[in-house]
Design an enzyme around this catalytic site. Structure first.
Site, PDB file in Angstrom:
ATOM      1  N   SER A 132       0.839  -1.211   0.000  1.00  9.46           N
ATOM      2  CA  SER A 132       0.000   0.000   0.000  1.00  9.46           C
ATOM      3  C   SER A 132       0.870   1.256   0.000  1.00  9.46           C
ATOM      4  O   SER A 132       0.543   2.241  -0.648  1.00  9.46           O
ATOM      5  CB  SER A 132      -0.888   0.011   1.243  1.00  9.46           C
ATOM      6  OG  SER A 132      -1.686  -1.136   1.279  1.00  9.46           O
ATOM      7  N   TRP A 156       4.768 -10.382  -5.724  1.00  6.72           N
ATOM      8  CA  TRP A 156       3.368 -10.511  -6.174  1.00  6.72           C
ATOM      9  C   TRP A 156       3.172 -10.067  -7.618  1.00  6.72           C
ATOM     10  O   TRP A 156       2.160  -9.443  -7.926  1.00  6.72           O
ATOM     11  CB  TRP A 156       2.411  -9.640  -5.328  1.00  6.72           C
ATOM     12  CG  TRP A 156       2.578  -9.634  -3.877  1.00  6.72           C
ATOM     13  CD1 TRP A 156       2.948  -8.584  -3.109  1.00  6.72           C
ATOM     14  CD2 TRP A 156       2.326 -10.715  -2.967  1.00  6.72           C
ATOM     15  NE1 TRP A 156       2.954  -8.929  -1.792  1.00  6.72           N
ATOM     16  CE2 TRP A 156       2.579 -10.238  -1.675  1.00  6.72           C
ATOM     17  CE3 TRP A 156       1.906 -12.040  -3.140  1.00  6.72           C
ATOM     18  CZ2 TRP A 156       2.435 -11.029  -0.557  1.00  6.72           C
ATOM     19  CZ3 TRP A 156       1.777 -12.832  -2.024  1.00  6.72           C
ATOM     20  CH2 TRP A 156       2.034 -12.317  -0.756  1.00  6.72           C
ATOM     21  N   GLU A 363      -4.151  -3.571  -6.791  1.00  6.60           N
ATOM     22  CA  GLU A 363      -4.321  -2.216  -7.355  1.00  6.60           C
ATOM     23  C   GLU A 363      -4.952  -1.264  -6.324  1.00  6.60           C
ATOM     24  O   GLU A 363      -5.779  -0.427  -6.649  1.00  6.60           O
ATOM     25  CB  GLU A 363      -5.086  -2.269  -8.676  1.00  6.60           C
ATOM     26  CG  GLU A 363      -4.313  -3.103  -9.691  1.00  6.60           C
ATOM     27  CD  GLU A 363      -4.678  -2.883 -11.129  1.00  6.60           C
ATOM     28  OE1 GLU A 363      -5.222  -1.811 -11.456  1.00  6.60           O
ATOM     29  OE2 GLU A 363      -4.391  -3.780 -11.932  1.00  6.60           O
TER      30      GLU A 363
HETATM   31  C1  LIG Z   1      -2.510 -12.154  -6.584  1.00  4.73           C
HETATM   32  C2  LIG Z   1      -1.832 -10.822  -6.477  1.00  4.73           C
HETATM   33  C3  LIG Z   1      -1.405 -10.172  -7.637  1.00  4.73           C
HETATM   34  C4  LIG Z   1      -0.740  -8.955  -7.543  1.00  4.73           C
HETATM   35  N1  LIG Z   1      -0.253  -8.370  -8.695  1.00  4.73           N
HETATM   36  C5  LIG Z   1       0.579  -7.302  -8.580  1.00  4.73           C
HETATM   37  C6  LIG Z   1       1.265  -6.787  -9.738  1.00  4.73           C
HETATM   38  O1  LIG Z   1       1.112  -7.274 -10.859  1.00  4.73           O
HETATM   39  N2  LIG Z   1       2.118  -5.749  -9.553  1.00  4.73           N
HETATM   40  C7  LIG Z   1       2.326  -5.175  -8.351  1.00  4.73           C
HETATM   41  O2  LIG Z   1       3.134  -4.245  -8.266  1.00  4.73           O
HETATM   42  N3  LIG Z   1       1.691  -5.632  -7.240  1.00  4.73           N
HETATM   43  C8  LIG Z   1       0.827  -6.684  -7.331  1.00  4.73           C
HETATM   44  N4  LIG Z   1       0.189  -7.165  -6.218  1.00  4.73           N
HETATM   45  C9  LIG Z   1       0.433  -6.541  -4.919  1.00  4.73           C
HETATM   46  C10 LIG Z   1      -0.768  -5.794  -4.365  1.00  4.73           C
HETATM   47  O3  LIG Z   1      -0.995  -4.627  -5.093  1.00  4.73           O
HETATM   48  C11 LIG Z   1      -0.510  -5.540  -2.876  1.00  4.73           C
HETATM   49  O4  LIG Z   1      -0.615  -6.808  -2.219  1.00  4.73           O
HETATM   50  C12 LIG Z   1      -1.483  -4.561  -2.269  1.00  4.73           C
HETATM   51  O5  LIG Z   1      -1.228  -3.269  -2.772  1.00  4.73           O
HETATM   52  C13 LIG Z   1      -1.389  -4.521  -0.729  1.00  4.73           C
HETATM   53  O6  LIG Z   1      -0.083  -4.417  -0.319  1.00  4.73           O
HETATM   54  P1  LIG Z   1       0.487  -5.413   0.819  1.00  4.73           P
HETATM   55  O7  LIG Z   1       0.152  -6.785   0.391  1.00  4.73           O
HETATM   56  O8  LIG Z   1       1.899  -5.072   1.066  1.00  4.73           O
HETATM   57  O9  LIG Z   1      -0.379  -5.073   2.080  1.00  4.73           O
HETATM   58  P2  LIG Z   1      -0.098  -3.893   3.137  1.00  4.73           P
HETATM   59  O10 LIG Z   1       0.172  -2.625   2.421  1.00  4.73           O
HETATM   60  O11 LIG Z   1       0.915  -4.363   4.101  1.00  4.73           O
HETATM   61  O12 LIG Z   1      -1.505  -3.793   3.851  1.00  4.73           O
HETATM   62  C14 LIG Z   1      -1.934  -4.711   4.860  1.00  4.73           C
HETATM   63  C15 LIG Z   1      -3.281  -4.221   5.383  1.00  4.73           C
HETATM   64  O13 LIG Z   1      -3.137  -2.903   5.966  1.00  4.73           O
HETATM   65  C16 LIG Z   1      -4.032  -1.998   5.338  1.00  4.73           C
HETATM   66  N5  LIG Z   1      -3.426  -0.679   5.259  1.00  4.73           N
HETATM   67  C17 LIG Z   1      -2.188  -0.353   4.800  1.00  4.73           C
HETATM   68  N6  LIG Z   1      -2.000   0.974   4.854  1.00  4.73           N
HETATM   69  C18 LIG Z   1      -3.138   1.501   5.384  1.00  4.73           C
HETATM   70  C19 LIG Z   1      -3.567   2.819   5.694  1.00  4.73           C
HETATM   71  N7  LIG Z   1      -2.795   3.889   5.464  1.00  4.73           N
HETATM   72  N8  LIG Z   1      -4.797   2.989   6.231  1.00  4.73           N
HETATM   73  C20 LIG Z   1      -5.609   1.928   6.442  1.00  4.73           C
HETATM   74  N9  LIG Z   1      -5.260   0.647   6.168  1.00  4.73           N
HETATM   75  C21 LIG Z   1      -4.045   0.444   5.633  1.00  4.73           C
HETATM   76  C22 LIG Z   1      -4.307  -2.593   3.948  1.00  4.73           C
HETATM   77  O14 LIG Z   1      -5.502  -2.096   3.392  1.00  4.73           O
HETATM   78  C23 LIG Z   1      -4.341  -4.074   4.276  1.00  4.73           C
HETATM   79  O15 LIG Z   1      -5.602  -4.404   4.760  1.00  4.73           O
HETATM   80  C24 LIG Z   1      -0.535  -8.355  -6.283  1.00  4.73           C
HETATM   81  C25 LIG Z   1      -0.984  -8.997  -5.122  1.00  4.73           C
HETATM   82  C26 LIG Z   1      -1.608 -10.219  -5.203  1.00  4.73           C
HETATM   83  C27 LIG Z   1      -2.030 -10.915  -3.937  1.00  4.73           C
END
Ligand SMILES: Cc1cc2nc3c(=O)[nH]c(=O)nc-3n(C[C@H](O)[C@H](O)[C@H](O)COP(=O)(O)OP(=O)(O)OC[C@H]3O[C@@H](n4cnc5c(N)ncnc54)[C@H](O)[C@@H]3O)c2cc1C
Length: 379
Positions: A132, A156, A363
């Site tokens: 995020s 990912w 996204e």
């Molecule tokens: C199957 C899959 C395909 C993907 N494809 C791609 C891709 O092609 N390219 C790419 O770059 N990425 C890709 N991603 C990554 C995806 O975009 C991220 O997993 C997503 O943005 C969330 O990031 P994170 O997993 O690090 O979760 P985190 O950012 O660690 O978030 C964990 C939790 O905390 C919450 N959170 C975080 N910050 C805040 C805030 N400020 N306020 C409130 N809540 C918050 C989130 O909403 C979530 O619930 C993919 C992920 C998956 C699972």
């Protein structure tokens, strides 16, 4: 907003519907179960023009509007959301940014084969510690004069192994924080680029999600997209548009599950009547259909704003937030309407529920969409 579709838009929708029914439906359960990337199906999608729909014909694309794109996405994802994500990443996160901000040389070399679907692309922003909060890039791109030296790990990444062209984001100047991030076009066979493990996922199991490792990868300077430090702005821009595609993916999953549930409710009998005659089931169908229609309107609003070159930031975040919640709610109810049969593979709805969940995560998670929406409301 004009809700009357043009003949061309309806023709695209129909072509996508037929393609999904005849090319994607056979084997969709097996591809999900065995985690098989739909290589043959993606090749055909490329030949039919679904992978570069909005790219100008000058660069090998279909020259279509965003409305046509979301109509096609919905039809594809009604049947196979794994194929849908390949289509979404290539169209919105790779081709769109390249066409808008790439140099003529980059467009000829990379955009043309991507738009024609001869190769597919990947969007590489997320890292083990940067999801995020994409400003927190640990991957570095050191300026070495006529090339950048790329080091780091991405997580990912959709199309991680099947892509040939990767848009990789990296920190060039840490002092400048997100203003120091750049985007680079990286080719799969560049020395030092290694594809990491394939993730075993809850849903969209046909898509290949990988980590990627870069060790001293020499990226020519001409492969940077935009001015020095433009990377973060590019990422946020393409994600804004990409969200409309993911919202349409969610809508497709919801519609697919709804149509199956509706049909089943008219066939299955309990207590001497079709279950649709029980008000509890009929009301579920009403709620599902209403949420689906509301999602569709939000998506079309965002697509129309984008096509009219107006600000669509809030609209695309609202569309994704609402449509992804709808996809979860509708798929869960579709299983309920199917009873025990909903819990097994051959009725499709259990896969759809697993596929729906990702639309609330990638996204920009639902929480991040709320941040985008509230920022706009409070500005
Ligand atoms: C199957 C899959 C395909 C993907 N494809 C791609 C891709 O092609 N390219 C790419 O770059 N990425 C890709 N991603 C990554 C995806 O975009 C991220 O997993 C997503 O943005 C969330 O990031 P994170 O997993 O690090 O979760 P985190 O950012 O660690 O978030 C964990 C939790 O905390 C919450 N959170 C975080 N910050 C805040 C805030 N400020 N306020 C409130 N809540 C918050 C989130 O909403 C979530 O619930 C993919 C992920 C998956 C699972």
């Amino acid at each position: 907003m004009d809700l009357n579709f043009t003949e061309e838009q309806l023709a695209v929708k129909e072509a996508a519907r037929e393609f999904a029914e005849f090319e994607l439906l056979p084997g969709v359960i097996e591809r999900d179960e065995k985690e098989i990337f739909p290589a043959e199906q993606v090749k055909k999608m490329g030949e039919m023009g679904f992978l570069g729909m909005m790219v100008s014909p000058e660069y090998g694309g279909g020259g279509m509007d965003t409305v046509s794109y979301v109509l096609a996405m919905e039809e594809i994802c009604k049947v196979d959301a794994s194929c849908g994500v390949v289509m979404s990443v290539n169209n919105s996160l790779v081709c769109w940014g390249l066409e808008k901000y790439g140099t003529e040389e980059q467009k000829q070399k990379y955009l043309v084969p991507l738009a024609k679907g001869e190769v597919i692309g990947a969007f590489c922003l997320s890292e083990p510690e940067a999801g995020s909060d994409a400003t927190h890039q640990r991957t570095t791109a050191e300026d070495k004069g006529d090339y950048y030296l790329l080091n780091g790990t991405k997580n990912w990444i959709t199309n991680g192994n099947s892509a040939s062209i990767y848009i990789v984001y990296a920190q060039t100047d840490k002092e400048k924080r997100h203003h120091g991030i750049n985007a680079f076009i990286v080719e799969k066979d560049m020395p030092g680029f290694v594809i990491g493990k394939k993730e075993k996922k809850l849903g969209i199991r046909g898509s290949d999600t990988h980590s990627l490792m870069f060790t001293d990868v020499k990226v020519p300077k001409e492969n940077r997209i935009g001015e020095d430090g433009f990377g973060f702005k590019l990422a946020m821009g393409v994600l804004n548009g990409g969200r409309i595609g993911i919202a349409a993916q969610a809508l497709g999953i919801a519609t697919g599950a709804f149509e199956l549930a509706l049909k089943y409710s008219k066939e299955r009998k309990a207590f001497g009547v079709e279950i649709s005659k029980h008000q509890a089931i009929a009301f579920k169908l009403s709620d599902m259909a209403t949420a689906i229609e509301a999602s569709r309107l939000l998506i079309l609003q965002a697509a129309n704003l984008k096509d009219d070159k107006k600000d669509f930031t809030k609209a695309s975040a609202m569309a994704k937030l609402f449509a992804s919640q709808t996809a979860m709610d509708v798929t869960i109810e579709a299983i309920q309407i199917h009873g025990g049969y909903g819990y097994v593979q051959e009725y499709h709805v259990e896969r759809m529920m697993r596929d729906a969940k990702i639309t609330q995560i990638y996204e920009g998670t639902s929480e991040i969409q709320k941040i985008v929406i509230s920022r706009d409301l409070l500005k």
